[in-house]
Design a protein around this motif. Structure first.
Motif, PDB file in Angstrom:
ATOM      1  N   GLY A   1       0.800  -1.216   0.000  1.00 41.90           N
ATOM      2  CA  GLY A   1       0.000   0.000   0.000  1.00 41.90           C
ATOM      3  C   GLY A   1       0.835   1.269   0.000  1.00 41.90           C
ATOM      4  O   GLY A   1       0.301   2.362  -0.184  1.00 41.90           O
ATOM      5  N   GLU A   2       2.140   1.135   0.204  1.00 43.64           N
ATOM      6  CA  GLU A   2       3.020   2.306   0.229  1.00 43.64           C
ATOM      7  C   GLU A   2       3.181   2.891  -1.165  1.00 43.64           C
ATOM      8  O   GLU A   2       3.323   2.176  -2.145  1.00 43.64           O
ATOM      9  CB  GLU A   2       4.390   1.908   0.777  1.00 43.64           C
ATOM     10  N   ARG A   3       3.173   4.201  -1.239  1.00 44.09           N
ATOM     11  CA  ARG A   3       3.415   4.897  -2.508  1.00 44.09           C
ATOM     12  C   ARG A   3       4.916   4.992  -2.720  1.00 44.09           C
ATOM     13  O   ARG A   3       5.655   5.415  -1.826  1.00 44.09           O
ATOM     14  CB  ARG A   3       2.785   6.285  -2.451  1.00 44.09           C
ATOM     15  N   VAL A   4       5.365   4.562  -3.901  1.00 40.68           N
ATOM     16  CA  VAL A   4       6.795   4.496  -4.194  1.00 40.68           C
ATOM     17  C   VAL A   4       7.120   5.127  -5.546  1.00 40.68           C
ATOM     18  O   VAL A   4       6.258   5.286  -6.404  1.00 40.68           O
ATOM     19  CB  VAL A   4       7.309   3.033  -4.197  1.00 40.68           C
ATOM     20  N   ALA A   5       8.383   5.476  -5.690  1.00 39.73           N
ATOM     21  CA  ALA A   5       8.954   5.896  -6.969  1.00 39.73           C
ATOM     22  C   ALA A   5       9.942   4.813  -7.364  1.00 39.73           C
ATOM     23  O   ALA A   5      10.481   4.101  -6.503  1.00 39.73           O
ATOM     24  CB  ALA A   5       9.655   7.238  -6.827  1.00 39.73           C
ATOM     25  N   PHE A   6      10.209   4.666  -8.654  1.00 38.79           N
ATOM     26  CA  PHE A   6      11.142   3.635  -9.103  1.00 38.79           C
ATOM     27  C   PHE A   6      11.637   3.946 -10.504  1.00 38.79           C
ATOM     28  O   PHE A   6      11.102   4.807 -11.197  1.00 38.79           O
ATOM     29  CB  PHE A   6      10.499   2.244  -9.054  1.00 38.79           C
ATOM     30  N   SER A   7      12.668   3.256 -10.895  1.00 38.48           N
ATOM     31  CA  SER A   7      13.178   3.290 -12.261  1.00 38.48           C
ATOM     32  C   SER A   7      12.910   1.923 -12.862  1.00 38.48           C
ATOM     33  O   SER A   7      12.490   1.003 -12.160  1.00 38.48           O
ATOM     34  CB  SER A   7      14.683   3.574 -12.266  1.00 38.48           C
ATOM     35  N   SER A   8      13.202   1.769 -14.142  1.00 42.85           N
ATOM     36  CA  SER A   8      13.004   0.461 -14.770  1.00 42.85           C
ATOM     37  C   SER A   8      14.271   0.043 -15.492  1.00 42.85           C
ATOM     38  O   SER A   8      15.094   0.873 -15.870  1.00 42.85           O
ATOM     39  CB  SER A   8      11.836   0.490 -15.746  1.00 42.85           C
ATOM     40  N   GLU A   9      14.410  -1.274 -15.642  1.00 43.06           N
ATOM     41  CA  GLU A   9      15.520  -1.830 -16.410  1.00 43.06           C
ATOM     42  C   GLU A   9      15.026  -3.077 -17.119  1.00 43.06           C
ATOM     43  O   GLU A   9      14.049  -3.695 -16.697  1.00 43.06           O
ATOM     44  CB  GLU A   9      16.720  -2.146 -15.521  1.00 43.06           C
ATOM     45  N   ASP A  10      15.701  -3.432 -18.193  1.00 39.57           N
ATOM     46  CA  ASP A  10      15.375  -4.660 -18.906  1.00 39.57           C
ATOM     47  C   ASP A  10      15.976  -5.839 -18.164  1.00 39.57           C
ATOM     48  O   ASP A  10      17.049  -5.741 -17.577  1.00 39.57           O
ATOM     49  CB  ASP A  10      15.931  -4.625 -20.330  1.00 39.57           C
ATOM     50  N   SER A  11      15.258  -6.945 -18.172  1.00 39.11           N
ATOM     51  CA  SER A  11      15.763  -8.191 -17.588  1.00 39.11           C
ATOM     52  C   SER A  11      15.340  -9.336 -18.502  1.00 39.11           C
ATOM     53  O   SER A  11      14.581  -9.131 -19.445  1.00 39.11           O
ATOM     54  CB  SER A  11      15.203  -8.389 -16.177  1.00 39.11           C
ATOM     55  N   ALA A  12      15.824 -10.519 -18.217  1.00 42.60           N
ATOM     56  CA  ALA A  12      15.489 -11.687 -19.042  1.00 42.60           C
ATOM     57  C   ALA A  12      13.978 -11.930 -19.075  1.00 42.60           C
ATOM     58  O   ALA A  12      13.445 -12.402 -20.070  1.00 42.60           O
ATOM     59  CB  ALA A  12      16.216 -12.917 -18.517  1.00 42.60           C
ATOM     60  N   GLY A  13      13.278 -11.578 -18.001  1.00 41.40           N
ATOM     61  CA  GLY A  13      11.834 -11.785 -17.936  1.00 41.40           C
ATOM     62  C   GLY A  13      11.020 -10.579 -18.369  1.00 41.40           C
ATOM     63  O   GLY A  13       9.820 -10.551 -18.186  1.00 41.40           O
ATOM     64  N   GLY A  14      11.684  -9.557 -18.893  1.00 42.09           N
ATOM     65  CA  GLY A  14      10.997  -8.331 -19.294  1.00 42.09           C
ATOM     66  C   GLY A  14      11.375  -7.197 -18.368  1.00 42.09           C
ATOM     67  O   GLY A  14      12.201  -7.355 -17.478  1.00 42.09           O
ATOM     68  N   PRO A  15      10.766  -6.037 -18.555  1.00 39.44           N
ATOM     69  CA  PRO A  15      11.138  -4.897 -17.719  1.00 39.44           C
ATOM     70  C   PRO A  15      10.796  -5.141 -16.252  1.00 39.44           C
ATOM     71  O   PRO A  15       9.801  -5.788 -15.939  1.00 39.44           O
ATOM     72  CB  PRO A  15      10.329  -3.737 -18.286  1.00 39.44           C
ATOM     73  N   ARG A  16      11.655  -4.625 -15.367  1.00 38.91           N
ATOM     74  CA  ARG A  16      11.383  -4.739 -13.940  1.00 38.91           C
ATOM     75  C   ARG A  16      11.725  -3.426 -13.253  1.00 38.91           C
ATOM     76  O   ARG A  16      12.488  -2.620 -13.766  1.00 38.91           O
ATOM     77  CB  ARG A  16      12.156  -5.891 -13.315  1.00 38.91           C
ATOM     78  N   ALA A  17      11.139  -3.236 -12.083  1.00 37.29           N
ATOM     79  CA  ALA A  17      11.366  -2.026 -11.291  1.00 37.29           C
ATOM     80  C   ALA A  17      12.670  -2.158 -10.529  1.00 37.29           C
ATOM     81  O   ALA A  17      12.992  -3.226 -10.000  1.00 37.29           O
ATOM     82  CB  ALA A  17      10.209  -1.798 -10.346  1.00 37.29           C
ATOM     83  N   VAL A  18      13.432  -1.075 -10.471  1.00 39.49           N
ATOM     84  CA  VAL A  18      14.663  -1.009  -9.684  1.00 39.49           C
ATOM     85  C   VAL A  18      14.672   0.339  -8.948  1.00 39.49           C
ATOM     86  O   VAL A  18      13.891   1.232  -9.262  1.00 39.49           O
ATOM     87  CB  VAL A  18      15.929  -1.151 -10.561  1.00 39.49           C
ATOM     88  N   ASP A  19      15.552   0.466  -7.995  1.00 38.44           N
ATOM     89  CA  ASP A  19      15.654   1.690  -7.179  1.00 38.44           C
ATOM     90  C   ASP A  19      14.284   2.050  -6.606  1.00 38.44           C
ATOM     91  O   ASP A  19      13.878   3.209  -6.606  1.00 38.44           O
ATOM     92  CB  ASP A  19      16.248   2.833  -8.011  1.00 38.44           C
ATOM     93  N   VAL A  20      13.573   1.033  -6.122  1.00 43.70           N
ATOM     94  CA  VAL A  20      12.237   1.234  -5.540  1.00 43.70           C
ATOM     95  C   VAL A  20      12.417   1.893  -4.184  1.00 43.70           C
ATOM     96  O   VAL A  20      13.169   1.398  -3.334  1.00 43.70           O
ATOM     97  CB  VAL A  20      11.502  -0.117  -5.405  1.00 43.70           C
ATOM     98  N   HIS A  21      11.725   3.010  -3.964  1.00 42.06           N
ATOM     99  CA  HIS A  21      11.853   3.727  -2.705  1.00 42.06           C
ATOM    100  C   HIS A  21      10.603   4.563  -2.437  1.00 42.06           C
ATOM    101  O   HIS A  21       9.822   4.855  -3.326  1.00 42.06           O
ATOM    102  CB  HIS A  21      13.091   4.628  -2.708  1.00 42.06           C
ATOM    103  N   ASN A  22      10.443   4.929  -1.176  1.00 42.57           N
ATOM    104  CA  ASN A  22       9.322   5.754  -0.788  1.00 42.57           C
ATOM    105  C   ASN A  22       9.325   7.029  -1.607  1.00 42.57           C
ATOM    106  O   ASN A  22      10.360   7.648  -1.786  1.00 42.57           O
ATOM    107  CB  ASN A  22       9.424   6.073   0.713  1.00 42.57           C
ATOM    108  N   GLU A  23       8.176   7.403  -2.107  1.00 42.79           N
ATOM    109  CA  GLU A  23       8.048   8.563  -2.981  1.00 42.79           C
ATOM    110  C   GLU A  23       8.579   9.840  -2.315  1.00 42.79           C
ATOM    111  O   GLU A  23       9.102  10.720  -2.978  1.00 42.79           O
ATOM    112  CB  GLU A  23       6.567   8.706  -3.356  1.00 42.79           C
ATOM    113  N   GLN A  24       8.511   9.948  -1.017  1.00 42.01           N
ATOM    114  CA  GLN A  24       8.958  11.149  -0.313  1.00 42.01           C
ATOM    115  C   GLN A  24      10.481  11.275  -0.311  1.00 42.01           C
ATOM    116  O   GLN A  24      11.007  12.335  -0.028  1.00 42.01           O
ATOM    117  CB  GLN A  24       8.419  11.163   1.102  1.00 42.01           C
ATOM    118  N   LEU A  25      11.198  10.194  -0.618  1.00 42.04           N
ATOM    119  CA  LEU A  25      12.654  10.230  -0.665  1.00 42.04           C
ATOM    120  C   LEU A  25      13.162  10.726  -2.012  1.00 42.04           C
ATOM    121  O   LEU A  25      14.351  10.879  -2.202  1.00 42.04           O
ATOM    122  CB  LEU A  25      13.242   8.844  -0.394  1.00 42.04           C
ATOM    123  N   ASP A  26      12.264  10.955  -2.945  1.00 45.12           N
ATOM    124  CA  ASP A  26      12.614  11.375  -4.286  1.00 45.12           C
ATOM    125  C   ASP A  26      13.177  12.778  -4.312  1.00 45.12           C
ATOM    126  O   ASP A  26      12.857  13.640  -3.628  1.00 45.12           O
ATOM    127  CB  ASP A  26      11.372  11.286  -5.183  1.00 45.12           C
TER     128      ASP A  26
END
Length: 85
Positions: A60-85
């Motif tokens: 339920g936490e609101r987060v910000a993240f980046s994306s990267e390609d992986s063998a299984g398709g795009p995935r979220a990375v650098d997942v963090h609380n939106e307030q830390l942005d």
């Protein structure tokens, strides 16, 4: 070079800003979780892709993240609380 520039300019543009969403599920025992972004797309992330690990996030936490390609398709990375942005 000219044909490259023309084809590059003809491709659709993508928003490169950091996406936002909510954590929908965390599997601590398996080391991964899921996010649904503001556009409704589901994202997979692994513990190493979360700042502070999975224990730093909750469902339920609101987060910000980046994306990267992986063998299984795009995935979220650098997942963090939106307030830390």
């Amino acid at each position: 070079l000219r044909s490259f520039v023309v084809s590059f300019l003809a491709t659709p543009s993508y928003d490169i800003s950091m996406p936002y969403g909510k954590v929908t599920r965390i599997e601590h025992s398996h080391g991964y979780g899921f996010i649904v972004d503001d556009g409704g797309m589901d994202w997979f992330f692994v513990e190493a892709g979360a700042r502070g690990g999975l224990d730093a996030l909750w469902v339920g936490e609101r987060v910000a993240f980046s994306s990267e390609d992986s063998a299984g398709g795009p995935r979220a990375v650098d997942v963090h609380n939106e307030q830390l942005d």
